[in-house]
Scaffold this motif. Structure first.
Motif, short mmCIF file in Angstrom:
data_model
loop_
_atom_site.label_atom_id
_atom_site.label_comp_id
_atom_site.label_asym_id
_atom_site.label_seq_id
_atom_site.Cartn_x
_atom_site.Cartn_y
_atom_site.Cartn_z
N ALA A 12 1.21 -0.92 -0.50
CA ALA A 12 0.26 0.34 0.24
C ALA A 12 0.55 1.12 0.24
O ALA A 12 1.72 1.34 0.55
CB ALA A 12 -1.23 -0.60 0.81
N ARG A 13 0.46 2.38 -0.59
CA ARG A 13 1.43 3.11 -0.55
C ARG A 13 2.47 3.61 -1.77
O ARG A 13 3.36 4.50 -0.78
CB ARG A 13 1.33 4.15 0.96
CG ARG A 13 -0.25 4.73 1.81
CD ARG A 13 -1.19 4.87 0.35
NE ARG A 13 -0.48 6.33 -0.07
CZ ARG A 13 -0.91 7.31 -0.80
NH1 ARG A 13 -2.04 7.16 -1.29
NH2 ARG A 13 -0.55 8.35 -1.32
N SER A 14 2.64 2.70 -2.43
CA SER A 14 3.59 2.26 -2.85
C SER A 14 3.79 2.32 -4.64
O SER A 14 4.78 2.09 -5.10
CB SER A 14 5.19 1.03 -2.42
OG SER A 14 4.61 0.93 -0.92
N GLY A 15 2.28 2.84 -4.99
CA GLY A 15 3.02 3.49 -5.69
C GLY A 15 1.34 2.04 -7.58
O GLY A 15 1.80 2.07 -7.90
N THR A 16 1.23 1.91 -6.38
CA THR A 16 0.51 0.45 -7.56
C THR A 16 -1.37 0.62 -7.47
O THR A 16 -0.75 0.26 -9.17
CB THR A 16 -0.36 -0.71 -5.79
OG1 THR A 16 -1.17 -0.06 -5.20
CG2 THR A 16 0.73 -1.53 -5.01
N THR A 17 -1.50 2.23 -7.17
CA THR A 17 -2.56 2.53 -7.82
C THR A 17 -1.94 2.82 -9.61
O THR A 17 -2.65 3.07 -10.51
CB THR A 17 -3.21 4.19 -7.17
OG1 THR A 17 -3.40 3.38 -5.93
CG2 THR A 17 -4.56 4.48 -8.41
N ALA A 18 -1.09 3.76 -9.76
CA ALA A 18 -0.66 4.26 -10.70
C ALA A 18 -0.30 2.92 -11.91
O ALA A 18 -0.53 2.85 -13.21
CB ALA A 18 1.05 5.01 -10.97
N LEU A 19 0.65 1.97 -11.14
CA LEU A 19 0.64 0.59 -12.04
C LEU A 19 -0.53 -0.18 -12.41
O LEU A 19 -1.10 -0.82 -13.91
CB LEU A 19 1.27 -1.13 -11.30
CG LEU A 19 1.75 -1.63 -11.96
CD1 LEU A 19 2.09 -1.29 -12.77
CD2 LEU A 19 2.45 -2.60 -10.61
N TYR A 20 -1.53 -0.25 -11.52
CA TYR A 20 -2.77 -0.98 -12.25
C TYR A 20 -3.21 0.32 -13.70
O TYR A 20 -3.29 -0.48 -13.83
CB TYR A 20 -3.68 0.07 -10.66
CG TYR A 20 -4.95 -0.89 -10.99
CD1 TYR A 20 -6.41 -2.14 -11.13
CD2 TYR A 20 -6.13 0.66 -11.06
CE1 TYR A 20 -7.19 -2.05 -11.13
CE2 TYR A 20 -7.25 -0.18 -11.89
CZ TYR A 20 -7.95 -1.63 -11.62
OH TYR A 20 -9.46 -0.82 -12.22
N GLU A 36 -9.48 -3.13 -5.77
CA GLU A 36 -8.97 -3.27 -4.67
C GLU A 36 -10.32 -5.17 -3.94
O GLU A 36 -10.81 -4.17 -3.41
CB GLU A 36 -8.66 -3.04 -3.85
CG GLU A 36 -6.70 -2.36 -3.60
CD GLU A 36 -6.90 -1.52 -3.26
OE1 GLU A 36 -5.19 -2.64 -2.52
OE2 GLU A 36 -6.07 -0.55 -2.99
N PRO A 37 -10.60 -5.74 -4.68
CA PRO A 37 -11.65 -6.47 -4.50
C PRO A 37 -11.61 -7.03 -2.71
O PRO A 37 -11.94 -7.27 -1.89
CB PRO A 37 -12.24 -7.76 -5.30
CG PRO A 37 -11.43 -7.35 -5.79
CD PRO A 37 -10.16 -6.50 -5.61
N SER A 86 -4.74 -6.16 -4.94
CA SER A 86 -5.39 -6.08 -3.72
C SER A 86 -3.65 -5.45 -2.60
O SER A 86 -3.42 -6.78 -2.95
CB SER A 86 -6.50 -6.86 -3.21
OG SER A 86 -7.13 -6.78 -3.79
N VAL A 87 -4.11 -4.80 -2.22
CA VAL A 87 -2.96 -4.77 -1.54
C VAL A 87 -2.79 -5.34 0.25
O VAL A 87 -2.12 -5.60 0.03
CB VAL A 87 -2.44 -3.02 -0.99
CG1 VAL A 87 -1.87 -2.51 -2.02
CG2 VAL A 87 -3.49 -2.79 -0.50
N ALA A 95 -3.90 -14.98 3.64
CA ALA A 95 -4.58 -14.96 2.39
C ALA A 95 -3.56 -15.25 0.59
O ALA A 95 -3.92 -15.37 0.09
CB ALA A 95 -4.00 -13.32 2.18
N MET A 96 -2.09 -15.57 0.91
CA MET A 96 -1.92 -16.42 0.03
C MET A 96 -2.20 -18.14 -0.28
O MET A 96 -1.70 -17.88 -0.68
CB MET A 96 -0.21 -16.42 0.90
CG MET A 96 0.88 -14.28 0.36
SD MET A 96 -0.45 -13.82 -1.35
CE MET A 96 0.22 -14.46 -3.00
#
Length: 308
Positions: A12-20, A36-37, A86-87, A95-96
């Motif tokens: 989270a807060r590491s650029g995942t939205t831009a990557l998405y 992020e479901p 989903s972060v 989860a994994m």
């Protein structure tokens, strides 16, 4: 119904939205909406997190039902790889293993950031939204154990979510190393095309030129809490205006409002020193299990670029 073939799992807060947003424009990839479901973190539960804003956000938006989650992929074409971002998948224990059960061949992508600045960015993100009650980062850090004990959701776990070594160790207990691509936020910022080329190669799709301008979630102290709430949450005013404006215009307007309204925040030098010391064993573990070079994250000086 068929589930994911790749997952952006954090942090989270590491650029995942831009990557998405970059990945979503690739014709060979299909990404879920919402981004992020939180299925793998919360499968089979009824989310009832108790932090400020949790009821309006994760409790309402998460998709913990298996059939509902699989329906998110129903519009994917047969020639597209299916994925989500989903972060919480990297952070939540168990989860994994659920990912492995549903999608044992999934390709995993993990984008990491200097852990202290990631924590500060998460704090600033919640200040921007008007939900973080503590006026300083240091006060929020001191309050973190209480928040976790009382059931505030993962975004509030500022230091907890920055323990990447612990989280990726769990992931690599159930997935082989070759299925996991680990990237650094600073590399994505410096050369997004090079990072995207690595992601596309990892997913097995041909590279495509970037055309989108990412619209990530900025963090900081809002000059106007009202404007911060409108642009950063599911505010009723946003729902009223959205149908009237095309997406590109909405994004441009949002960027201009955020640029004028959000003031960057910081932390005291002694705060970084204490957190770097606290996180040092986890960084050792991260280097051991991934081979990632994180020497810069051990610096006692705040990295250039801040925590937007």
């Amino acid at each position: 119904m068929t589930g994911p073939q790749f997952l952006v799992i954090g942090a989270a807060r590491s650029g995942t939205t831009a990557l998405y947003q970059y990945l979503a424009e690739h014709p060979g990839l299909f990404l879920t909406e919402p981004k992020e479901p939180h299925y793998f973190a919360l499968a089979g539960t009824t989310p009832a997190f108790t932090g400020p804003g949790d009821r309006q956000t994760i409790n309402r938006l998460a998709v913990p039902d298996r059939e509902a989650y699989l329906r998110l992929y129903r519009d994917a074409r047969p020639d597209q790889l299916r994925g989500e971002a989903s972060v919480s998948t990297m952070y939540h224990p168990g989860a994994m293993a659920r990912v492995r059960e549903m999608a044992p061949d999934a390709r995993l992508v993990c984008l990491l950031r200097d852990p202290v600045d990631r924590a500060l960015s998460a704090y600033g993100f919640m200040r921007t939204r008007g939900w973080e009650p503590c006026a300083t980062f240091e006060q929020a850090l001191a309050d973190e154990p209480r928040r976790i004990a009382e059931g505030w959701h993962h975004i509030w776990h500022y230091v907890g979510m920055s323990r990447y070594g612990e989280q990726l160790s769990r992931a690599l207990e159930v997935f082989p190393r070759e299925q996991l691509l680990v990237l650094r936020h600073e590399d994505m910022t410096a050369d997004p095309d090079a990072v995207l080329a690595r992601v596309y190669a990892h997913l097995g799709v041909p590279p495509v030129p970037r055309t989108t301008t990412p619209d990530p979630h900025r963090s900081g102290e809002p000059r106007s809490r009202f404007l911060g709430r409108v642009v950063s949450t599911h505010h009723p005013l946003k729902k009223l205006v959205s149908p009237l404006l095309p997406t590109s215009l909405r994004r441009g307007l949002r960027r201009r409002i955020v640029a004028r309204n959000i003031v960057r925040i910081g932390y005291r030098p002694e705060t970084r020193r204490a957190l770097v010391a606290d996180l040092a064993p986890d960084l050792d573990l991260l280097e051991q299990v991934t081979g990632l070079d994180v020497a810069a994250w051990r610096s006692l000086e705040r990295p250039a670029g801040g925590a937007g």
